[in-house]
Enzyme design. Structure first.
Site, PDB file in Angstrom:
ATOM      1  N   GLY A   1       0.825  -1.217   0.000  1.00 52.60           N
ATOM      2  CA  GLY A   1       0.000   0.000   0.000  1.00 52.60           C
ATOM      3  C   GLY A   1       0.850   1.254   0.000  1.00 52.60           C
TER       4      GLY A   1
ATOM      5  CB  SER B   1       6.213  -5.612   0.527  1.00 53.93           C
ATOM      6  OG  SER B   1       4.900  -5.198   0.397  1.00 53.93           O
TER       7      SER B   1
ATOM      8  CB  ILE C   1      -0.467   4.763   7.293  1.00 51.10           C
ATOM      9  CG1 ILE C   1      -1.511   3.710   6.901  1.00 51.10           C
ATOM     10  CG2 ILE C   1      -0.120   5.647   6.108  1.00 51.10           C
ATOM     11  CD1 ILE C   1      -2.901   4.291   6.699  1.00 51.10           C
ATOM     12  CG  ASP C   2      -1.010  -0.454   8.649  1.00 50.12           C
ATOM     13  OD1 ASP C   2      -1.805   0.490   8.469  1.00 50.12           O
ATOM     14  OD2 ASP C   2      -1.022  -1.485   7.953  1.00 50.12           O
TER      15      ASP C   2
ATOM     16  N   GLY D   1      -5.020   0.682   9.885  1.00 49.99           N
ATOM     17  CA  GLY D   1      -4.007   0.138  10.789  1.00 49.99           C
ATOM     18  C   GLY D   1      -3.895  -1.366  10.721  1.00 49.99           C
TER      19      GLY D   1
HETATM   20  O1  F6P Z   1      -1.311  -1.443   5.313  1.00 53.90           O
HETATM   21  C1  F6P Z   1      -1.766  -0.188   4.965  1.00 53.90           C
HETATM   22  C2  F6P Z   1      -3.266  -0.180   4.809  1.00 53.90           C
HETATM   23  O2  F6P Z   1      -3.650   1.140   4.519  1.00 53.90           O
HETATM   24  C3  F6P Z   1      -4.041  -0.726   5.990  1.00 53.90           C
HETATM   25  O3  F6P Z   1      -4.102   0.176   7.064  1.00 53.90           O
HETATM   26  C4  F6P Z   1      -5.372  -1.035   5.340  1.00 53.90           C
HETATM   27  O4  F6P Z   1      -6.070  -2.030   6.024  1.00 53.90           O
HETATM   28  C5  F6P Z   1      -4.960  -1.518   3.980  1.00 53.90           C
HETATM   29  O5  F6P Z   1      -3.675  -0.992   3.724  1.00 53.90           O
HETATM   30  C6  F6P Z   1      -5.897  -1.131   2.867  1.00 53.90           C
HETATM   31  O6  F6P Z   1      -5.425  -1.705   1.702  1.00 53.90           O
HETATM   32  P1  F6P Z   1      -5.983  -1.397   0.250  1.00 53.90           P
HETATM   33  O7  F6P Z   1      -5.343  -0.121  -0.212  1.00 53.90           O
HETATM   34  O8  F6P Z   1      -5.551  -2.564  -0.540  1.00 53.90           O
HETATM   35  O9  F6P Z   1      -7.466  -1.240   0.371  1.00 53.90           O
END
Ligand code: F6P
Length: 358
Positions: free
Chosen positions: A14, A112, A134-135, A178
Site C-alpha cells: 500500500g 512485502s 501508515i500502520d 491500521g
Molecule cells: O497497510 C496499509 C493499509 O492502509 C491498511 O491500514 C489497510 O487495512 C490496507 O492498507 C488497505 O489496503 P488497500 O489499499 O488494498 O485497500
C-alpha cells in the site's frame, strides 16, 4: 565496458506519503555521490516479472524548475497491494539478473519485505529494505515512512469532526486504518483528544464507552464525544468486521458502524452517534516535515548500505536516529502491535481517555 553500478528501486504494498521522498534521496545520493545508474522497477515485483525498468536521473529530480518528489504523495513507481501469484516466483527472481541490477532498494511494509527477502535469498540479490506503512507495525523500527503524516491527517479529521459533533451534541465514531495494529488510532486518538480509543490489542466494553461519554457530559458539561476505532478492533465477543469486495478480497471495515450502533443501543438511545470511515484519505497528501526527514535519511542510509555491500538489511529509526538492522530479524519478529502496558496507553488512561479494559 560499463562499470557503473546499476541500482534498482521499487515500492511495494500500500502507498503512503513519503515514498517519493525516499526515491528522491536514493536517487540524489546514488547519482551525486556515487555516479551510479538508477532505475525504477514499476509496480514492485510485477515490474520484475515484466522486465520493466524506468531510467531515473537528475531530470527526475526536477519538474519545470520545482522539486516534485519531496512533497508529492503516492509513488511515481506505482505499487501493487497484493501478493504476486506463487508460480511467478522464478520469473521474479530471474528479473533481477535480466535487468542487470547490482543492488535493489525496496520500500515496503513487513509483508512485502518478507516476500522480497525470500526472492533475494533464493536469487542472491543484493537487497536493502526501507520500511513504510501508515500502520507503523514493522519490527525493529520505531517509525516507518508515512505514519507521521497519517497521524496528522487523522488528528486534523478528529478536530474538524469535533465541531460538527459539538453542534448536534453527538458522538462521532471515527474508524481508522491500521490493519491488525492500533498504533495509528492510539497516536491520533491522543493527539486529537478522543474520549475513547478502541484498538485490536485491548478488549473493551461498550457499557464503559457509554459511561465515559456520560462522565464527559456530567462532569465537564461537554455534550459531544469523539470515539476513535481502529479497523482491526474486534467486537466484544471477538469478531472482526469485514466485507468481501467485488474481487472476492476480504477487507476490514465496519467496526465503526458496529460501535456507533451499540452506543445508541446500550445508552437506550440517549446518545446519538454518527460514523466516519476515514479510509484512503489517511494514505494521501503531502508528507509531513518529519516524514520528509525520515524518508531522506532512510534513502541516504539505504544507499550507504548498498555502497558498503551490507545487504539483507533494513534501515530503521531507533532512539531518535537512523540505523540499520538485519532484514531477517525484522521478518522473524513479525508485526509489532501496541503494547497494552506501554507509556502511550498509560498516558491516555492517566488523562481519563477510555482505552479499553487494560
Ligand atoms: O497497510 C496499509 C493499509 O492502509 C491498511 O491500514 C489497510 O487495512 C490496507 O492498507 C488497505 O489496503 P488497500 O489499499 O488494498 O485497500
Amino acid at each position: 565496458m560499463n562499470t557503473r553500478k546499476r541500482l534498482g528501486i521499487l515500492t511495494s504494498g500500500g502507498d503512503c506519503p513519503g515514498l517519493n521522498a525516499v526515491i528522491r534521496a536514493v536517487l540524489a545520493h546514488a547519482i551525486l555521490t556515487h555516479n551510479w545508474e538508477v532505475v525504477g522497477i514499476p509496480y514492485g515485483s510485477q515490474g520484475l516479472v515484466e522486465r520493466q525498468s524506468i531510467p531515473l536521473d537528475a531530470q527526475t529530480l526536477d519538474f519545470r524548475g520545482i522539486d516534485p518528489l519531496l512533497t508529492t504523495g503516492g509513488t511515481i513507481l506505482k505499487s501493487i497491494n497484493k501478493e504476486y501469484p506463487g508460480e511467478k516466483e522464478d520469473d521474479i527472481i530471474a528479473g533481477y539478473r535480466d535487468l542487470g541490477l547490482d543492488g535493489l532498494i525496496a520500500i515496503g511494509g513487513d509483508g512485502s519485505l518478507a516476500i522480497l527477502r525470500q526472492y533475494a535469498q533464493k536469487g542472491g540479490w543484493n537487497l536493502v529494505g526501507v520500511p513504510k506503512t501508515i500502520d507503523n507495525d514493522v519490527a525493529l523500527t520505531e517509525r516507518s515512512v508515512g505514519f507521521d503524516t497519517a497521524v496528522n491527517t487523522v488528528t486534523e479529521a478528529l478536530e474538524k469532526l469535533s465541531f460538527t459533533a459539538s453542534s448536534h451534541d453527538r458522538v462521532m465514531v471515527v474508524e481508522v486504518m491500521g490493519r491488525t495494529a492500533g498504533h495509528l488510532a492510539l497516536h491520533a486518538g491522543i493527539a486529537g483528544g478522543a474520549d475513547a480509543i478502541l484498538i485490536p490489542e485491548i478488549p473493551y466494553s461498550i457499557e464503559k464507552v457509554c459511561e465515559k461519554i456520560n462522565r464527559v457530559r456530567e462532569f465537564l458539561g461537554r455534550h459531544y464525544a469523539i470515539v476513535i476505532v481502529a479497523e482491526g478492533a474486534q467486537t466484544p465477543v471477538g469478531e472482526s468486521r469485514t466485507y468481501t469486495d467485488a474481487l472476492g478480497e476480504v477487507r476490514l471495515r465496519g467496526i465503526g458502524e458496529y460501535v456507533a450502533d451499540q452506543i445508541c443501543h446500550v445508552s437506550g438511545k440517549e446518545l446519538e452517534a454518527r460514523v466516519m470511515v476515514l479510509g484512503h484519505i489517511q494514505r494521501g497528501g503531502a508528507p509531513s516535515a518529519f516524514d520528509r526527514l525520515l524518508a531522506t535519511e532512510f534513502g541516504k542510509v539505504a544507499v550507504d548500505l548498498v555502497a558498503q555491500q551490507q545487504h539483507d538489511r533494513m534501515v530503521a529509526w531507533q532512539c531518535g536516529k537512523v540505523t540499520s538492522v538485519s532484514l531477517g530479524d525484522v521478518i522473524a519478529k513479525k508485526t509489532v502491535l501496541v503494547n497494552p502496558n506501554g507509556s502511550l496507553v498509560q498516558t491516555a488512561m492517566a488523562i481519563g481517555t477510555y482505552v479499553g479494559e487494560v
